[in-house]
Design an enzyme around this catalytic site. Structure first.
Site, PDB file in Angstrom:
ATOM      1  N   LYS A 111      -9.198   8.121   7.401  1.00 22.37           N
ATOM      2  CA  LYS A 111     -10.189   6.988   7.161  1.00 22.37           C
ATOM      3  C   LYS A 111     -11.360   7.326   7.912  1.00 22.37           C
ATOM      4  O   LYS A 111     -12.324   6.999   7.622  1.00 22.37           O
ATOM      5  CB  LYS A 111      -9.201   5.942   7.932  1.00 22.37           C
ATOM      6  CG  LYS A 111      -8.068   5.306   7.199  1.00 22.37           C
ATOM      7  CD  LYS A 111      -8.876   4.481   6.152  1.00 22.37           C
ATOM      8  CE  LYS A 111      -7.824   3.667   5.228  1.00 22.37           C
ATOM      9  NZ  LYS A 111      -8.064   3.140   3.869  1.00 22.37           N
ATOM     10  N   LYS A 194      -2.801  12.274  -4.864  1.00 25.87           N
ATOM     11  CA  LYS A 194      -1.865  11.309  -5.312  1.00 25.87           C
ATOM     12  C   LYS A 194      -2.845  10.114  -5.945  1.00 25.87           C
ATOM     13  O   LYS A 194      -3.878   9.925  -5.922  1.00 25.87           O
ATOM     14  CB  LYS A 194      -1.208  10.624  -4.139  1.00 25.87           C
ATOM     15  CG  LYS A 194      -1.892  10.048  -3.176  1.00 25.87           C
ATOM     16  CD  LYS A 194      -1.228   8.914  -2.159  1.00 25.87           C
ATOM     17  CE  LYS A 194      -2.136   8.152  -1.412  1.00 25.87           C
ATOM     18  NZ  LYS A 194      -1.657   7.052  -1.175  1.00 25.87           N
ATOM     19  N   LYS A 197      -4.980   3.568  -4.461  1.00 24.34           N
ATOM     20  CA  LYS A 197      -6.054   2.130  -4.810  1.00 24.34           C
ATOM     21  C   LYS A 197      -7.451   2.635  -4.596  1.00 24.34           C
ATOM     22  O   LYS A 197      -8.107   1.935  -5.379  1.00 24.34           O
ATOM     23  CB  LYS A 197      -5.613   1.047  -3.974  1.00 24.34           C
ATOM     24  CG  LYS A 197      -4.157   0.471  -4.139  1.00 24.34           C
ATOM     25  CD  LYS A 197      -3.893  -0.706  -3.412  1.00 24.34           C
ATOM     26  CE  LYS A 197      -2.364  -1.126  -3.697  1.00 24.34           C
ATOM     27  NZ  LYS A 197      -1.986  -1.506  -2.323  1.00 24.34           N
TER      28      LYS A 197
HETATM   29  P1  TYM Z   1       0.177   1.142   0.113  1.00 25.13           P
HETATM   30  O1  TYM Z   1      -0.339  -0.487  -0.023  1.00 25.13           O
HETATM   31  O2  TYM Z   1      -0.955   2.131   0.080  1.00 25.13           O
HETATM   32  O3  TYM Z   1       1.145   1.519  -0.869  1.00 25.13           O
HETATM   33  C1  TYM Z   1       2.385   0.752  -1.109  1.00 25.13           C
HETATM   34  C2  TYM Z   1       3.654   1.490  -1.239  1.00 25.13           C
HETATM   35  O4  TYM Z   1       3.258   2.505  -2.465  1.00 25.13           O
HETATM   36  C3  TYM Z   1       3.545   3.480  -2.153  1.00 25.13           C
HETATM   37  N1  TYM Z   1       2.567   4.464  -2.723  1.00 25.13           N
HETATM   38  C4  TYM Z   1       2.950   5.688  -3.664  1.00 25.13           C
HETATM   39  N2  TYM Z   1       4.213   6.252  -3.845  1.00 25.13           N
HETATM   40  C5  TYM Z   1       4.245   7.182  -4.579  1.00 25.13           C
HETATM   41  N3  TYM Z   1       2.966   7.785  -5.278  1.00 25.13           N
HETATM   42  C6  TYM Z   1       2.007   7.340  -5.089  1.00 25.13           C
HETATM   43  N4  TYM Z   1       0.775   7.747  -5.569  1.00 25.13           N
HETATM   44  C7  TYM Z   1       1.811   6.107  -4.265  1.00 25.13           C
HETATM   45  N5  TYM Z   1       0.644   5.330  -3.857  1.00 25.13           N
HETATM   46  C8  TYM Z   1       1.166   4.521  -2.954  1.00 25.13           C
HETATM   47  C9  TYM Z   1       2.995   3.861  -0.636  1.00 25.13           C
HETATM   48  O5  TYM Z   1       4.031   4.997   0.045  1.00 25.13           O
HETATM   49  C10 TYM Z   1       3.774   2.460  -0.163  1.00 25.13           C
HETATM   50  O6  TYM Z   1       5.187   2.605  -0.017  1.00 25.13           O
HETATM   51  N6  TYM Z   1       0.836   1.069   4.924  1.00 25.13           N
HETATM   52  C11 TYM Z   1       1.263   0.571   3.556  1.00 25.13           C
HETATM   53  C12 TYM Z   1       1.501  -0.870   3.635  1.00 25.13           C
HETATM   54  C13 TYM Z   1       2.554  -1.308   4.811  1.00 25.13           C
HETATM   55  C14 TYM Z   1       4.028  -1.080   4.671  1.00 25.13           C
HETATM   56  C15 TYM Z   1       4.494  -1.694   5.943  1.00 25.13           C
HETATM   57  C16 TYM Z   1       4.758  -0.196   4.130  1.00 25.13           C
HETATM   58  C17 TYM Z   1       2.191  -2.099   5.856  1.00 25.13           C
HETATM   59  N7  TYM Z   1       3.295  -2.373   6.597  1.00 25.13           N
HETATM   60  C18 TYM Z   1       5.698  -1.687   6.242  1.00 25.13           C
HETATM   61  C19 TYM Z   1       6.297  -0.297   4.209  1.00 25.13           C
HETATM   62  C20 TYM Z   1       6.560  -1.004   5.590  1.00 25.13           C
HETATM   63  C21 TYM Z   1       0.299   0.939   2.768  1.00 25.13           C
HETATM   64  O7  TYM Z   1      -0.962   1.116   2.757  1.00 25.13           O
HETATM   65  O8  TYM Z   1       0.903   1.266   1.486  1.00 25.13           O
END
Ligand code: TYM
Length: 328
Positions: A111, A194, A197
């Site tokens: 970040k 990967k 978003k």
């Molecule tokens: P976020 O919003 O970036 O992504 C949500 C979930 O999707 C998974 N993910 C992926 N898995 C496989 N391949 C990819 N290309 C890929 N891109 C995203 C992420 O691993 C995630 O599981 N910090 C977290 C959100 C969060 C969270 C939590 C998750 C906040 N509190 C508590 C689990 C438990 C995040 O930014 O995910």
């Protein structure tokens, strides 16, 4: 019954990576676990979304969760900011989280590179808020993609430290998992890394077929297989996505063509687009009917809030008592 918790930031739209990394397997298991699914809107504030977009983003992700198959009766589906107990636990966990360990997390370092003009304290303590999300329901298992593994490790550190410091067993040590399968990383269409978003290299869960075809047809490739050389990353990424959405025979067919050196990337991409479209169509159709139904979304959010707060309140009582808060 074990508790499972899955979270997704309320930024943009869900993409195939989110779905395959953190949702699909759990949709099927909602009756076998105590499941929580939530929208991490507080986390999204670290990138300063415009207030005009804030609520709409949350609403869209809520509708996409439902379209992906989350049953709001069987599971608890809620918005993070509706549960103030999470922010209280976040504050308490901040007292046992060390700045050194937070500064070392890969996501924080990324970040700093991505938004050098906005390195706010919320970014540094992002893993603490995430630990609060997980620990507030005393979760055992957390479906995540590979990118979140380090955050889970920190959550375990905080859980252990809290239990040791206060001589209690309030928190289990949660593990990242994907149902007996390896944690996955769904690659993007831009040849490396990967699907994300912020990277603009993904296919959204509710994207229309025309746009999917356009994106897949312009995915990065190479100039063709070279005998004796390993498959290049862009092509291997296309195969990875294909294996996630297509029938095994289809994957085998193109693998054989690749091995024989006769593969035409245009054909591979056409097949990949059609398989992605087939895979996403039921989700997109459900989304289109749900997202316009404000009454339904309001009811789902209210139900989720009540259920989540009840669970969170019970944990916070244990936490407050362990820390030493007492009423007069
Ligand atoms: P976020 O919003 O970036 O992504 C949500 C979930 O999707 C998974 N993910 C992926 N898995 C496989 N391949 C990819 N290309 C890929 N891109 C995203 C992420 O691993 C995630 O599981 N910090 C977290 C959100 C969060 C969270 C939590 C998750 C906040 N509190 C508590 C689990 C438990 C995040 O930014 O995910």
């Amino acid at each position: 019954m074990e508790t499972v918790l899955s979270g997704i930031r309320s930024t943009g739209n869900l993409h195939i990576g989110n779905y395959l990394g953190a949702l699909r397997n759990f949709v099927r298991m909602q009756h076998d676990y105590r499941c929580f699914f939530f929208i991490a809107d507080l986390h999204s504030l670290t990138t300063h979304p415009h207030p005009d977009d804030f609520h709409g983003n949350v609403r869209r992700i809520l509708a996409q969760y439902l379209a992906a198959g989350i049953d709001p009766e069987a599971s608890t589906l809620y918005v993070q900011s509706d549960v103030p107990e999470i922010t209280e636990l976040y504050l308490l966990l901040n007292m046992i989280a060390y700045t050194g360990e937070l500064e070392r997390t890969t996501t924080f370092k990324d970040k700093i590179r991505l938004q050098p003009g906005n390195i706010n304290a919320g970014l540094l303590t992002y893993p603490v808020l995430m630990a609060a999300d997980i620990l507030i329901h005393r979760s055992h298992k957390v479906p995540v993609g590979k990118d979140q593994e380090q955050h889970l490790e920190l959550t375990r550190v905080f859980a252990r430290r809290f239990n040791n410091l206060y001589q209690c067993e309030v928190f289990p040590e949660p593990v990242a998992f994907n149902f007996g399968e390896e944690l996955i990383k769904v690659p993007g269409l831009d040849g490396s890394g990967k699907m994300g978003k912020s990277e603009g290299n993904g296919i959204y869960l509710v994207e229309d077929p025309k746009s999917i075809r356009k994106k897949v047809m312009s995915a990065v490739t190479d100039s063709g297989p070279v005998p004796g050389q390993p498959m290049s990353e862009p092509i291997s990424n296309l195969f990875t996505i294909l294996s996630l959405v297509a029938a095994p025979e289809t994957v085998r067919f193109f693998e054989e063509q690749y091995a024989a050196g006769t593969i035409r990337y245009g054909d591979l991409k056409k097949q990949l687009s059609e398989d992605i479209i087939g895979f996403l169509t039921p989700i997109r159709e459900r989304y289109l009917s749900i997202e316009s139904d404000s009454d339904y979304l309001r009811k789902v959010a209210a139900l989720g809030k009540d259920k989540a707060r009840e669970s969170a309140r019970a944990t916070l009582d244990l936490v407050r008592s362990a820390v030493g808060f007492k009423s007069f």
